[in-house]
Design an enzyme around this catalytic site. Structure first.
Site, PDB file in Angstrom:
ATOM      1  N   ARG A 297      27.362  -8.086  12.039  1.00 36.87           N
ATOM      2  CA  ARG A 297      26.465  -6.840  12.254  1.00 36.87           C
ATOM      3  C   ARG A 297      26.231  -6.574  13.502  1.00 36.87           C
ATOM      4  NH1 ARG A 297      20.981  -8.009   9.176  1.00 36.87           N
ATOM      5  NH2 ARG A 297      20.203  -6.547  10.737  1.00 36.87           N
TER       6      ARG A 297
ATOM      7  N   ASP B 239      -7.987  -5.717   1.188  1.00 38.44           N
ATOM      8  CA  ASP B 239      -6.723  -5.895   1.784  1.00 38.44           C
ATOM      9  C   ASP B 239      -6.976  -6.393   3.112  1.00 38.44           C
ATOM     10  OD1 ASP B 239      -4.073  -5.867   1.458  1.00 38.44           O
ATOM     11  OD2 ASP B 239      -3.857  -3.961   2.692  1.00 38.44           O
TER      12      ASP B 239
ATOM     13  N   ARG C  10      20.990 -12.555   9.927  1.00 35.83           N
ATOM     14  CA  ARG C  10      19.631 -12.153  10.334  1.00 35.83           C
ATOM     15  C   ARG C  10      18.837 -11.935   9.051  1.00 35.83           C
ATOM     16  NH1 ARG C  10      18.966  -8.464  15.470  1.00 35.83           N
ATOM     17  NH2 ARG C  10      17.041  -7.818  14.566  1.00 35.83           N
TER      18      ARG C  10
ATOM     19  N   SER D 129       1.010  -1.308   0.099  1.00 31.63           N
ATOM     20  CA  SER D 129       0.118  -0.069   0.073  1.00 31.63           C
ATOM     21  C   SER D 129       0.895   1.209   0.177  1.00 31.63           C
ATOM     22  CB  SER D 129      -0.859  -0.118   1.272  1.00 31.63           C
ATOM     23  OG  SER D 129      -1.835  -1.254   1.134  1.00 31.63           O
TER      24      SER D 129
ATOM     25  N   HIS E 144      -2.488  -2.854  -5.260  1.00 30.48           N
ATOM     26  CA  HIS E 144      -2.011  -3.939  -5.407  1.00 30.48           C
ATOM     27  C   HIS E 144      -3.218  -5.216  -5.116  1.00 30.48           C
ATOM     28  CE1 HIS E 144      -2.688  -4.675  -1.002  1.00 30.48           C
ATOM     29  NE2 HIS E 144      -1.860  -3.372  -0.698  1.00 30.48           N
TER      30      HIS E 144
END
Length: 510
Positions: free
Chosen positions: A186, A401, A154, A63, A443
């Site tokens: 990291r 949605d 990760r 969105s 979408h």
């Protein structure tokens, strides 16, 4: 003042088109209004995903991205795609900030240091970008190219760095110069919670080659870390140097290019290279030419390779400049999308812009109330159309949605049926005032409620096309192959307004 005949854009959030009717809540719901519109009105399908909205190829839309593209009237590239595209186009190798930093180091016979999160994860960085930076430094004549690898684990599997490191060892072997100079997880280099003791570990590694461990090659350093039970994210500071090699430390006159594009975990280590800094005591502070790939913070006074793209003359701003009035209206769930995102990330209203918010129902999940607040939203929408106050109205219905996300098929069908009823009332109102309307979506979602691959519940967005339907008195014929960024120019054309130069989208009306 004569009553205005509005042009409305109705965005049915999550309302995609899929030919297969299996587990397709949109195809199987009873939708007499939409069926009649598609049978009798000009309509087409447009793209709302992947590169067409500035996302990586094949990636489903969302969105935020959808509304940004609709409102901008141009494809708005996300950082990952923007940089990937610049590499493919050859523009990356000519980026001014990178060229200047590399050339100044080459001229002074200094080193070019490239650092970043070394993985194909695509969240904070992408190793393909780092590869391009190494190739660029070599092509511009750098002899000392030092790669400092922050390891991921990760956004990628916990022990997956070996392929990436091997890839760069092979690249340096092919180039005949440069090397992987250091490894660190990291956890240390990319802290974002003011754990400065962690950041100092990475800073000291980069500036002094101060490390708990050393290894002759990057892959050997990684294997040793695994033997110590350290996964990629937590690999301790490791200096990489074979016998007879000098320490690859950052020194006066060197160029440093930080290849992360996401800001939140790049800020702290970057601030350690700025004079005004109090995170920890720096043993050394080299005078380097530091380039950030993107802007990590507005108050960091360092060069930026890809500055933020400011969106001039979005649809809302342009209407305002033409002295037009506009209304943005939705439920709570999508209110930010028809305002902030539609305006290109600008919070404030433009002159002549009004906003109406209808509260979304207070239920735990929207399958419990699939119509959501569509009756109230429709009532306000119809009143706005008939008020004669607005040149343009932008409205978002969230049902397809928000109910699609619950994965509850029956509720999704009910949501689509409630939407159909609402759209019918809005169409009637538009016809009554001789206005015009485009109906579309940002979408897909509710057209696929079961994953055809796994047979499990499908709650995510899709990368399928979305409908575009015209309601009004003009003899409209749509072109094929449109995308979301074509909607703003199309609406301006339908309203008889000039289209600003910044809008590179196409008018979809023949």
């Amino acid at each position: 003042m004569s009553a205005k005949k509005p042009l409305a854009l109705v965005i049915l959030d999550g309302y995609g088109y899929r030919e297969d009717t299996a587990s397709n809540a949109i195809a199987n719901a009873k939708t007499p209004v939409m069926d009649a519109l598609i049978a009798n009105n000009p309509n087409t399908l447009i793209s709302a995903s992947g590169m067409d909205v500035g996302l990586p190829d094949g990636q489903m839309g969302n969105s935020e991205v959808g509304h940004t593209n609709i409102g901008a009237g141009r494809v708005v590239y996300q950082d990952l795609t923007r940089i990937t595209k610049s590499i493919a186009d050859g523009e990356f190798a000519e980026t001014a900030a990178l060229v200047e930093a590399i050339d100044s180091a080459v001229k002074a016979e200094k080193a070019v240091h490239i650092m970043g999160l070394m993985s194909p994860g695509g969240v904070h960085s992408h190793e393909d970008h780092i590869y391009a930076a190494v190739e660029m430094a070599a092509a511009r004549g750098a002899e000392k190219i030092y790669l400092h690898c922050f390891l991921d684990g990760r956004d990628t599997p916990p022990r997956s760095a070996e392929n990436s490191l091997q890839r760069f060892q092979d690249l340096f072997a092919k180039l005949g110069k440069g090397r992987v100079a250091s490894l660190v997880g990291r956890y240390y280099a990319m802290d974002r919670d003011n754990n400065w003791d962690r950041v100092q570990v990475a800073y000291d590694l980069l500036t002094q080659a101060k490390a708990e461990f050393t290894a002759e090659t990057a892959v050997a350093g990684l294997e040793a870390a695994y033997a110590r039970e350290e996964n990629d994210e937590f690999v301790k500071a490791t200096a990489i140097k074979a016998e007879g090699q000098e320490d690859a430390i950052m020194q006066d006159g060197d160029a440093v290019i930080f290849m992360n594009y996401r800001a939140d975990r790049a800020r702290q280590i970057t601030r350690a290279f700025v004079p005004a800094f109090d995170g920890f005591e720096r043993a050394v502070f080299p005078a380097i030419n530091f380039v950030m790939l993107t802007q990590y913070a507005a108050d960091i006074p360092l060069a930026i390779a890809f500055p933020p793209a400011s969106l001039e003359n979005t649809y809302g701003e342009w209407l305002s400049k033409q002295g037009q009035t506009q209304l943005r209206i939705s439920e709570t769930e999508k209110y930010a999308h028809v305002t902030f995102f539609f305006n290109g990330g600008i919070e404030n209203e433009f002159e002549g812009e009004e906003r109406q918010l209808v509260a979304s129902p207070k239920v735990a999940t929207y399958d419990m109330q699939p119509e959501m607040s569509s009756p109230e939203l429709t009532e306000k929408m119809v009143a706005a159309i008939k008020s004669g106050k607005y040149d343009t109205i932008i409205c978002n219905y969230p049902n397809a949605d928000m109910v699609g996300h619950t994965g509850v098929y029956e509720a999704a069908e009910q949501a689509i049926e409630a939407l159909d009823e609402s759209v019918g009332k809005v169409v009637e109102a538009i016809k009554e005032v001789s206005g015009q309307m485009l109906i579309t979506a940002d979408h897909g979602n509710a057209e696929m409620m079961i994953d055809p691959e796994t047979g499990g519940v499908h709650t995510a967005h899709t990368n399928l096309p979305v409908p575009l339907i015209y309601v009004g008195d003009k003899a409209v014929e749509f072109k094929e192959g449109g995308k979301l960024s074509d909607l703003a120019p199309t609406m301006l054309s339908l309203a008889g307004l000039e289209i600003p130069a910044e809008m590179s989208g196409e008018v979809l009306v023949k």
